[in-house]
Every structure is written in structure tokens, then in C-alpha cells.
Design a protein around this motif. Sequence first.
Motif, PDB file in Angstrom:
ATOM      1  N   GLN A 119       0.872  -1.178   0.000  1.00 48.47           N
ATOM      2  CA  GLN A 119       0.000   0.000   0.000  1.00 48.47           C
ATOM      3  C   GLN A 119       0.909   1.228   0.000  1.00 48.47           C
ATOM      4  OE1 GLN A 119      -2.136  -1.369   3.525  1.00 48.47           O
ATOM      5  NE2 GLN A 119      -4.034  -1.206   2.363  1.00 48.47           N
ATOM      6  N   THR A 160      -7.966   0.309  -3.382  1.00 55.73           N
ATOM      7  CA  THR A 160      -8.567  -0.340  -2.225  1.00 55.73           C
ATOM      8  C   THR A 160     -10.077  -0.454  -2.388  1.00 55.73           C
ATOM      9  OG1 THR A 160      -6.808   0.476  -0.816  1.00 55.73           O
ATOM     10  CG2 THR A 160      -8.839  -0.151   0.280  1.00 55.73           C
ATOM     11  N   TYR A 197     -12.222 -14.856  -2.744  1.00 55.72           N
ATOM     12  CA  TYR A 197     -11.435 -13.955  -1.900  1.00 55.72           C
ATOM     13  C   TYR A 197     -12.126 -13.626  -0.582  1.00 55.72           C
ATOM     14  CZ  TYR A 197      -8.626 -13.480  -6.060  1.00 55.72           C
ATOM     15  OH  TYR A 197      -7.848 -13.752  -7.143  1.00 55.72           O
ATOM     16  N   TYR A 206      -9.940 -10.450   1.016  1.00 54.70           N
ATOM     17  CA  TYR A 206      -8.588  -9.989   0.738  1.00 54.70           C
ATOM     18  C   TYR A 206      -8.305 -10.206  -0.736  1.00 54.70           C
ATOM     19  CZ  TYR A 206      -7.439  -9.638   5.664  1.00 54.70           C
ATOM     20  OH  TYR A 206      -7.405  -9.265   6.965  1.00 54.70           O
ATOM     21  N   TYR A 207      -7.715  -9.237  -1.381  1.00 52.96           N
ATOM     22  CA  TYR A 207      -7.306  -9.280  -2.784  1.00 52.96           C
ATOM     23  C   TYR A 207      -8.449  -9.183  -3.780  1.00 52.96           C
ATOM     24  CZ  TYR A 207      -2.902 -10.468  -0.654  1.00 52.96           C
ATOM     25  OH  TYR A 207      -1.787 -10.441   0.131  1.00 52.96           O
ATOM     26  N   GLU A 208      -9.696  -9.058  -3.298  1.00 57.31           N
ATOM     27  CA  GLU A 208     -10.807  -8.871  -4.234  1.00 57.31           C
ATOM     28  C   GLU A 208     -10.656  -7.558  -4.984  1.00 57.31           C
ATOM     29  OE1 GLU A 208     -12.072  -6.260  -0.980  1.00 57.31           O
ATOM     30  OE2 GLU A 208     -10.941  -8.109  -1.083  1.00 57.31           O
ATOM     31  N   ASP A 209     -10.102  -6.553  -4.333  1.00 58.34           N
ATOM     32  CA  ASP A 209      -9.881  -5.259  -4.973  1.00 58.34           C
ATOM     33  C   ASP A 209      -8.767  -5.341  -6.012  1.00 58.34           C
ATOM     34  OD1 ASP A 209      -7.930  -5.619  -2.974  1.00 58.34           O
ATOM     35  OD2 ASP A 209      -8.525  -3.826  -1.863  1.00 58.34           O
ATOM     36  N   THR A 210      -7.731  -6.102  -5.704  1.00 54.79           N
ATOM     37  CA  THR A 210      -6.636  -6.300  -6.650  1.00 54.79           C
ATOM     38  C   THR A 210      -7.148  -7.040  -7.881  1.00 54.79           C
ATOM     39  OG1 THR A 210      -5.090  -6.398  -4.806  1.00 54.79           O
ATOM     40  CG2 THR A 210      -4.313  -7.260  -6.917  1.00 54.79           C
ATOM     41  N   GLU A 270     -10.462   0.485   9.017  1.00 58.51           N
ATOM     42  CA  GLU A 270      -9.850  -0.725   8.501  1.00 58.51           C
ATOM     43  C   GLU A 270     -10.164  -1.940   9.363  1.00 58.51           C
ATOM     44  OE1 GLU A 270      -5.679  -0.244   7.954  1.00 58.51           O
ATOM     45  OE2 GLU A 270      -5.521  -2.032   6.716  1.00 58.51           O
ATOM     46  N   SER A 271     -10.615  -3.005   8.718  1.00 55.38           N
ATOM     47  CA  SER A 271     -10.860  -4.315   9.332  1.00 55.38           C
ATOM     48  C   SER A 271     -12.024  -4.355  10.303  1.00 55.38           C
ATOM     49  CB  SER A 271      -9.589  -4.826  10.031  1.00 55.38           C
ATOM     50  OG  SER A 271      -8.507  -4.827   9.132  1.00 55.38           O
ATOM     51  N   ASP A 297      -8.802  -2.885   4.160  1.00 53.75           N
ATOM     52  CA  ASP A 297      -8.398  -4.149   3.558  1.00 53.75           C
ATOM     53  C   ASP A 297      -9.201  -4.392   2.301  1.00 53.75           C
ATOM     54  OD1 ASP A 297      -6.768  -4.567   5.647  1.00 53.75           O
ATOM     55  OD2 ASP A 297      -8.116  -5.933   6.670  1.00 53.75           O
ATOM     56  N   GLY A 298     -10.214  -3.622   2.059  1.00 56.06           N
ATOM     57  CA  GLY A 298     -11.022  -3.811   0.894  1.00 56.06           C
ATOM     58  C   GLY A 298     -12.422  -4.132   1.205  1.00 56.06           C
TER      59      GLY A 298
END
Length: 139
Positions: free
Chosen positions: A18, A43, A64, A71-75, A100-101, A138-139
Motif C-alpha cells: 500500500q 482499495t 477472496y 482480501y485481494y478482491e480489490d486487486t 480498517e478491518s 483491507d477492501g
Amino acid sequence: GQILDAGGIIFTDASAWQYGRGVPLASETSHPYEYIRDVDYGTAACLLIPRQLFLDLGMYDAKYAVNKGAYYEDTDMSFHVRDAGYRVMYNPFSSVLHYESMSYGDTGKATSGGTNANPNNNNEPAKSVSSASSGGGDG
């Protein structure tokens, strides 16, 4: 507040970072993050994308959403956006308050920042797709 990220970076070994995380907003050290630019991912908590494009791309992949949240769904979504001919861009002029979280019980800290995804196929007029890479998620 502080920057969650000024756009995510994916390295050749598939690890992520990040960019700008934890830098205080409007500080002497925040100036490298104060320009619009292409990024590897935005994000999810701050991703702004037209509903139809989101649906056309299959929404977030459920694989994800295991364990303690997504996690990583945004990526993954950012890569799909680019594959569809759009750009994923960081925009420091947008800001989102994000804890966050929090969705899975963490006390989290609120932070803020900005990101945009703008489609642009060879200088055709850009359709509006945005993401505000908040301060915190975290997304």
C-alpha cells in the motif's frame, strides 16, 4: 488522518504494498502522493466503479471472501478493469473515511486518501469510473 494507500503496488513476485501507507495527510512527507496517476490496484473500500461495469466484470470473486473477510478482491477487480480496457488511477483529491478491518471485529483506525479508475481506450472520451483509495482498508 493518515493515508491508507496512495494506490496499491503489485510486484513481480505477486506481493503487494500500500504505497504511502501511514503518511500523515497534509504533512511535509505527503507531497509525493499528491498527484493523479495510474496504479496497480485501488482499495475496495474506496473503489468507485459504474454498477454496470462491476456487473459485467462478474462482481467480486467469492474465492477472496474466505476466513476473516475479503482480501485481494480489490486487486483482482482492478486487474479485470484494466483487462476490459480501462485505467485504474489514484486521485488524491478524493477522500474516504474508512475504519480498517472493522467488518470482522478489529477495532481499526480511521484514515483517508484517494483513487480513480478511468476508462481510456487510445484517447477515446473517458467514461467515468472512479475509486477513492481511502485512508484505511483491507477492501
